[in-house]
Write an enzyme that holds these catalytic residues in place. Sequence first.
Site, PDB file in Angstrom:
ATOM      1  N   ASP A   7       8.604  29.458 -18.415  1.00 50.91           N
ATOM      2  CA  ASP A   7       7.422  30.007 -17.754  1.00 50.91           C
ATOM      3  C   ASP A   7       7.821  31.168 -16.866  1.00 50.91           C
ATOM      4  OD1 ASP A   7       5.945  28.072 -18.899  1.00 50.91           O
ATOM      5  OD2 ASP A   7       5.748  26.827 -17.100  1.00 50.91           O
TER       6      ASP A   7
ATOM      7  N   LYS B 158       2.075  32.380 -18.731  1.00 54.87           N
ATOM      8  CA  LYS B 158       0.639  32.317 -19.017  1.00 54.87           C
ATOM      9  C   LYS B 158      -0.108  33.251 -18.096  1.00 54.87           C
ATOM     10  CE  LYS B 158       1.120  27.672 -19.523  1.00 54.87           C
ATOM     11  NZ  LYS B 158       0.668  26.362 -19.111  1.00 54.87           N
TER      12      LYS B 158
ATOM     13  N   MET C  81      -1.831  26.061  -6.700  1.00 51.71           N
ATOM     14  CA  MET C  81      -2.603  27.145  -7.322  1.00 51.71           C
ATOM     15  C   MET C  81      -3.851  27.489  -6.532  1.00 51.71           C
ATOM     16  SD  MET C  81      -2.275  26.142 -11.341  1.00 51.71           S
ATOM     17  CE  MET C  81      -2.457  24.368 -11.281  1.00 51.71           C
TER      18      MET C  81
ATOM     19  N   GLY D 129       8.252  29.250  -2.003  1.00 51.11           N
ATOM     20  CA  GLY D 129       9.052  28.185  -1.395  1.00 51.11           C
ATOM     21  C   GLY D 129      10.443  28.069  -1.986  1.00 51.11           C
TER      22      GLY D 129
HETATM   23  N1  SAH Z   1       4.885  22.144 -12.357  1.00 52.39           N
HETATM   24  C1  SAH Z   1       4.884  22.914 -11.131  1.00 52.39           C
HETATM   25  C2  SAH Z   1       3.491  23.383 -10.739  1.00 52.39           C
HETATM   26  C3  SAH Z   1       2.885  24.345 -11.678  1.00 52.39           C
HETATM   27  S1  SAH Z   1       1.356  24.928 -11.097  1.00 52.39           S
HETATM   28  C4  SAH Z   1       5.514  22.068 -10.017  1.00 52.39           C
HETATM   29  O1  SAH Z   1       5.755  20.874 -10.212  1.00 52.39           O
HETATM   30  O2  SAH Z   1       5.787  22.638  -8.955  1.00 52.39           O
HETATM   31  C5  SAH Z   1       1.813  26.402 -10.291  1.00 52.39           C
HETATM   32  C6  SAH Z   1       1.620  26.281  -8.782  1.00 52.39           C
HETATM   33  O3  SAH Z   1       2.705  25.570  -8.217  1.00 52.39           O
HETATM   34  C7  SAH Z   1       1.622  27.597  -8.050  1.00 52.39           C
HETATM   35  O4  SAH Z   1       0.375  28.232  -8.109  1.00 52.39           O
HETATM   36  C8  SAH Z   1       1.944  27.156  -6.654  1.00 52.39           C
HETATM   37  O5  SAH Z   1       0.849  26.581  -6.008  1.00 52.39           O
HETATM   38  C9  SAH Z   1       2.947  26.045  -6.924  1.00 52.39           C
HETATM   39  N2  SAH Z   1       4.330  26.530  -6.844  1.00 52.39           N
HETATM   40  C10 SAH Z   1       5.264  26.484  -7.805  1.00 52.39           C
HETATM   41  N3  SAH Z   1       6.444  26.984  -7.373  1.00 52.39           N
HETATM   42  C11 SAH Z   1       6.244  27.338  -6.095  1.00 52.39           C
HETATM   43  C12 SAH Z   1       7.061  27.912  -5.092  1.00 52.39           C
HETATM   44  N4  SAH Z   1       8.340  28.234  -5.321  1.00 52.39           N
HETATM   45  N5  SAH Z   1       6.520  28.136  -3.875  1.00 52.39           N
HETATM   46  C13 SAH Z   1       5.236  27.841  -3.634  1.00 52.39           C
HETATM   47  N6  SAH Z   1       4.426  27.306  -4.535  1.00 52.39           N
HETATM   48  C14 SAH Z   1       4.906  27.057  -5.762  1.00 52.39           C
END
Ligand code: SAH
Length: 474
Positions: A251, A273, A386, A415
Amino acid sequence: MASPLFPVFADLRGRDVLVVGGGAVAQRKAEALLEAGARVRLGAPEISAALSHHAGEGRIQHLQGPFQAHWLDGAWLAIAATDDQAVNQAVADAGEARRIWVNVVDDAQASSVQIPARIERGPLQVAISSGGGAPMLARHLREKLESELDESIGALAELLARERPRIRARFPQTGQRRRFFDRLLAGPVPNLLRQRQPLAAEREFSAALGESSDTGTRGYVALVGAGPGDPGLLTLRALRVLNEADVILHDRLVSKDVLQLVRRDAQRIEVGKQAGNHHTTQQQIHALMLEHARAGKRVVRLKGGDPFVFGRGGEELEVLRADGIEFEVVPGITAALACAAYAGVPLTHRDHAQSVRLVTAHCKDSLDTLDWPSLALERQTLAVYMGVAGLDALRDRLIAHGRAPSTPFALVENGSRPEQRVVVGTLADLAERARHHEVQSPALLIVGEVAALAQTLHWFGTAPLGEAPLALAA
Ligand code: SAH
């Protein structure tokens, strides 16, 4: 300069070995020797409590007093483990005179035999020597290999040792055997052992033995969580799988630092995506996974965070299962956990919260279907994925359903990555603050009393942005 040392693996079972010394080092050596099946005699004027326990139980023989050369009589090997260099040297000299190998702990110069750093996986051992000149380097390498060699290699070595006669009978020529092993190792057997399915592994092994020619290696998909970005947060298993991959479907969310760890000659395909275009792209991802797995490739489907948390991992597995393709799932650290940790927000701090909820709010539909009365409850932490675009709506609904406008929030952008930013404030001005600081995706929102703790417990990157929120309600 080539190493002057000749490596051997000694069978010490039932053989006498002398250890000189009575402290912690001597104990470690004695215990390792016992594990190898040696008959251990240990000489020292005084010995530690643990060693006298071993002696009391009859596991070792204690020779009491200062070192005497005749202690070596009948021994195959001796280890000098005292902190007195003169005694160690005396042991080495006495061994030399009797042609008995002597290792002096941490003294390559005085040793006629050295004990390597080693990695053990069942009957398989990897031993490392730096010739005694750079033991730290050998140790470093050992740690690296330790993390790279999967535990299941031990089970594989056991299986192969057990089946050796059958393999030899089936493939009498070395060349045939080598091709068989290549096939076997590229096939499903190693993975089945890793998944703790020894019976299935045996079946596949027998099937492989029955095949005379290459009937094609079978593809395999690992659904892997890449974590939030910091490569240090990958699991060991993820690292191993990335090292073995032929094809990586990743991704956009997967960080560059993580992608650096992928096997160099693996094919990388970004399947990012675009918002609004989910459906077709997800179908294309399925098609790509199937295409490569059917071609016999080891495919890694690499996702940000954890593959089962808002990651559509379940759908991808359903497709694989329907097609009979083997898979495994390697969990990752999900954004909620990583962002909380790296922002200093203990999600369930006992003084402030009793539960955490992971929710997503990426579009109007998802906002409308959420259970707002329960999301607005106090003493609970919300981790919202998200959500950057829907912050106004989120604030309005939470407040409308009873969450106090003074509830703290922490919005964590990127993060765990070097560019991480944390914006803090209270629910009332959540959207304004996010706009003011131009927070971008990926960002994770934490709402709840615990979010205020970011002010005091932050430790990573820059300090939180924003005024101090109202004091926590008692
Ligand atoms: N499978 C992923 C989530 C996918 S949805 C998980 O378990 O983390 C994508 C969302 O995850 C982003 O829009 C954000 O809200 C969050 N996200 C993923 N990585 C992030 C990061 N490094 N810092 C902050 N938010 C993050």
